[in-house]
Design a protein around this motif. Structure first.
Motif, PDB file in Angstrom:
ATOM      1  N   ILE A  30      63.478  93.402 -74.925  1.00 23.67           N
ATOM      2  CA  ILE A  30      63.664  92.826 -76.253  1.00 23.67           C
ATOM      3  C   ILE A  30      62.469  91.936 -76.561  1.00 23.67           C
ATOM      4  O   ILE A  30      62.219  90.957 -75.861  1.00 23.67           O
ATOM      5  CB  ILE A  30      64.964  92.001 -76.335  1.00 23.67           C
ATOM      6  N   GLY A  31      61.721  92.286 -77.601  1.00 25.48           N
ATOM      7  CA  GLY A  31      60.558  91.503 -77.997  1.00 25.48           C
ATOM      8  C   GLY A  31      60.878  90.633 -79.195  1.00 25.48           C
ATOM      9  O   GLY A  31      61.442  91.105 -80.180  1.00 25.48           O
ATOM     10  N   LEU A  32      60.525  89.340 -79.115  1.00 26.99           N
ATOM     11  CA  LEU A  32      60.804  88.387 -80.189  1.00 26.99           C
ATOM     12  C   LEU A  32      59.496  87.837 -80.750  1.00 26.99           C
ATOM     13  O   LEU A  32      58.649  87.344 -79.998  1.00 26.99           O
ATOM     14  CB  LEU A  32      61.651  87.223 -79.665  1.00 26.99           C
ATOM     15  N   GLY A  33      59.343  87.909 -82.068  1.00 31.34           N
ATOM     16  CA  GLY A  33      58.138  87.373 -82.689  1.00 31.34           C
ATOM     17  C   GLY A  33      56.921  88.242 -82.437  1.00 31.34           C
ATOM     18  O   GLY A  33      56.978  89.253 -81.723  1.00 31.34           O
ATOM     19  N   GLY A  34      55.799  87.852 -83.011  1.00 35.71           N
ATOM     20  CA  GLY A  34      54.590  88.653 -82.923  1.00 35.71           C
ATOM     21  C   GLY A  34      54.134  88.949 -81.512  1.00 35.71           C
ATOM     22  O   GLY A  34      53.885  90.098 -81.145  1.00 35.71           O
ATOM     23  N   SER A  35      54.012  87.913 -80.679  1.00 42.71           N
ATOM     24  CA  SER A  35      53.534  88.103 -79.303  1.00 42.71           C
ATOM     25  C   SER A  35      54.519  88.897 -78.470  1.00 42.71           C
ATOM     26  O   SER A  35      54.129  89.765 -77.687  1.00 42.71           O
ATOM     27  CB  SER A  35      53.276  86.738 -78.649  1.00 42.71           C
ATOM     28  N   GLY A  36      55.810  88.592 -78.629  1.00 46.65           N
ATOM     29  CA  GLY A  36      56.821  89.310 -77.853  1.00 46.65           C
ATOM     30  C   GLY A  36      56.894  90.772 -78.212  1.00 46.65           C
ATOM     31  O   GLY A  36      56.970  91.642 -77.335  1.00 46.65           O
ATOM     32  N   VAL A  37      56.843  91.078 -79.513  1.00 49.22           N
ATOM     33  CA  VAL A  37      56.903  92.470 -79.964  1.00 49.22           C
ATOM     34  C   VAL A  37      55.667  93.240 -79.500  1.00 49.22           C
ATOM     35  O   VAL A  37      55.768  94.378 -79.031  1.00 49.22           O
ATOM     36  CB  VAL A  37      57.044  92.528 -81.500  1.00 49.22           C
ATOM     37  N   LYS A  38      54.508  92.631 -79.632  1.00 48.75           N
ATOM     38  CA  LYS A  38      53.274  93.296 -79.210  1.00 48.75           C
ATOM     39  C   LYS A  38      53.303  93.610 -77.716  1.00 48.75           C
ATOM     40  O   LYS A  38      52.924  94.706 -77.278  1.00 48.75           O
ATOM     41  CB  LYS A  38      52.064  92.417 -79.534  1.00 48.75           C
ATOM     42  N   THR A  39      53.777  92.662 -76.912  1.00 48.90           N
ATOM     43  CA  THR A  39      53.860  92.872 -75.464  1.00 48.90           C
ATOM     44  C   THR A  39      54.833  93.988 -75.120  1.00 48.90           C
ATOM     45  O   THR A  39      54.546  94.845 -74.276  1.00 48.90           O
ATOM     46  CB  THR A  39      54.296  91.567 -74.766  1.00 48.90           C
ATOM     47  N   VAL A  40      55.987  94.000 -75.781  1.00 54.83           N
ATOM     48  CA  VAL A  40      56.984  95.035 -75.509  1.00 54.83           C
ATOM     49  C   VAL A  40      56.486  96.407 -75.936  1.00 54.83           C
ATOM     50  O   VAL A  40      56.704  97.407 -75.243  1.00 54.83           O
ATOM     51  CB  VAL A  40      58.314  94.677 -76.208  1.00 54.83           C
ATOM     52  N   LEU A  41      55.776  96.486 -77.056  1.00 54.00           N
ATOM     53  CA  LEU A  41      55.231  97.766 -77.503  1.00 54.00           C
ATOM     54  C   LEU A  41      54.179  98.290 -76.521  1.00 54.00           C
ATOM     55  O   LEU A  41      54.123  99.490 -76.231  1.00 54.00           O
ATOM     56  CB  LEU A  41      54.625  97.628 -78.897  1.00 54.00           C
ATOM     57  N   LYS A  42      53.335  97.405 -76.017  1.00 48.23           N
ATOM     58  CA  LYS A  42      52.344  97.803 -75.022  1.00 48.23           C
ATOM     59  C   LYS A  42      53.027  98.264 -73.736  1.00 48.23           C
ATOM     60  O   LYS A  42      52.607  99.236 -73.104  1.00 48.23           O
ATOM     61  CB  LYS A  42      51.414  96.623 -74.720  1.00 48.23           C
ATOM     62  N   THR A  43      54.070  97.555 -73.334  1.00 51.11           N
ATOM     63  CA  THR A  43      54.839  97.935 -72.146  1.00 51.11           C
ATOM     64  C   THR A  43      55.462  99.316 -72.345  1.00 51.11           C
ATOM     65  O   THR A  43      55.482 100.143 -71.426  1.00 51.11           O
ATOM     66  CB  THR A  43      55.939  96.896 -71.863  1.00 51.11           C
ATOM     67  N   ARG A  44      55.970  99.555 -73.529  1.00 49.75           N
ATOM     68  CA  ARG A  44      56.568 100.859 -73.844  1.00 49.75           C
ATOM     69  C   ARG A  44      55.573 101.985 -73.641  1.00 49.75           C
ATOM     70  O   ARG A  44      55.904 103.021 -73.058  1.00 49.75           O
ATOM     71  CB  ARG A  44      57.071 100.846 -75.300  1.00 49.75           C
TER      72      ARG A  44
END
Length: 299
Positions: A30-44
């Motif tokens: 679960i990615g929260l906010g800009g940094s969290g979402v970007k990190t989760v998308l890269k992890t994906r």
């Protein structure tokens, strides 16, 4: 120089061998906010590249059975994907996993709660939280351009999209724990959940505790007696070039104070006093099971 201390050419980095799908543990990110979402998308993207399959459709199905991703932010999904450098071809697949806080206008939500003749439990909680001191930080426009580094705005955004967030998280958990899902190591009493967020900005740090609590509630309702929720948190030191360092330091301090408070006071009544949304009909006087906020924080 002694021969045994002689420095040779650097060794080439070895590419890790892909692990067979049946040996992998299913997980929710679960990615929260800009940094969290970007990190989760890269992890994906990295996990997708390491997922096996007889052909591309089979590989993508195995990937969806192994991993699920929830993205909660004020940006449109297309912009988040561009920021992460990901192809737009995956946008449609991710659309149902994206919770968009962007359309919410905090000042309008606040004014509606103030003027309501018969206030809902959510409106009562919102007014208690905002009080008289946080009104100056409420955005007059939508959250499409972010929370303005003020955490109160994102909390109002989550309160307005709470049902959508709960539905997305519940659907992901049900897919990963269903009896028909036979890919990977079957989760027993604990499903791996990773919540990724920055503590510096206004979005992730403002909704972190509410999302952790919501996820914990859903996991327990699905029979997960001891949920394994891990938080990966980027502290203000990761954002040294930010133009208003005093703001991000204040956000980080406030977020860590809240985390410390709930780790040291795990009774239901403590969380009940400040939760953004009272999500039970019998909220008043209800005793919740004692719960840890998460298993580990990785700064």
């Amino acid at each position: 120089m002694d021969e045994k201390f002689k420095i040779g050419p650097p060794k080439k980095a070895r590419t890790p061998k892909p692990m067979p799908n049946e040996h992998k543990q299913r997980a929710l990110f679960i990615g929260l906010g800009g940094s969290g979402v970007k990190t989760v998308l890269k992890t994906r993207q990295r996990l997708l590249a390491r997922t096996e399959g007889a052909d591309e459709p089979a590989r993508k199905k195995a990937f969806r059975d192994l991993y699920r991703f929830i993205l909660i932010d004020t940006d449109k999904l297309s912009r988040s994907m561009d920021d992460a450098g990901l192809p737009r071809e995956d946008e449609e697949e991710l659309r149902g996993d994206h919770v968009d806080l962007g359309p919410v206008v905090p000042i309008q939500v606040y004014n509606a709660a103030r003027s309501a003749e018969a206030r809902t439990p959510k409106q009562k909680r919102l007014l208690e939280y905002v009080g008289t001191t946080l009104t100056r930080d409420l955005r007059l426009n939508s959250l499409r351009d972010g929370a303005g580094a003020y955490r109160v705005n994102s909390r109002i955004g989550l309160a307005e999209t709470y049902d959508q967030a709960a539905s997305a998280i519940q659907s992901a958990i049900e897919a990963l724990t269903s009896e028909g899902n036979t890919v990977g190591i079957k989760p027993g009493t604990a499903l791996n959940v990773w919540v990724v967020s920055s503590l510096a900005g206004g979005t992730g740090s403002g909704i972190l505790l509410d999302v952790l609590y919501l996820t914990d509630r859903i996991l327990r309702s699905k029979g997960q007696a001891a949920p394994k929720i891990r938080a990966v948190l980027f502290t203000p030191g990761s954002f040294t070039s930010f133009h208003t360092p005093e703001v991000i330091m204040s956000n980080g301090y406030s977020a860590m104070q809240e985390i410390s408070y709930f780790l040291n006071n795990r009774s239901a009544n403590h969380f009940r006093l400040v939760s953004a949304v009272p999500d039970r009909a019998d909220w008043e006087g209800t005793a919740f099971a004692s719960w840890p906020v998460y298993e580990a924080a990785i700064p």
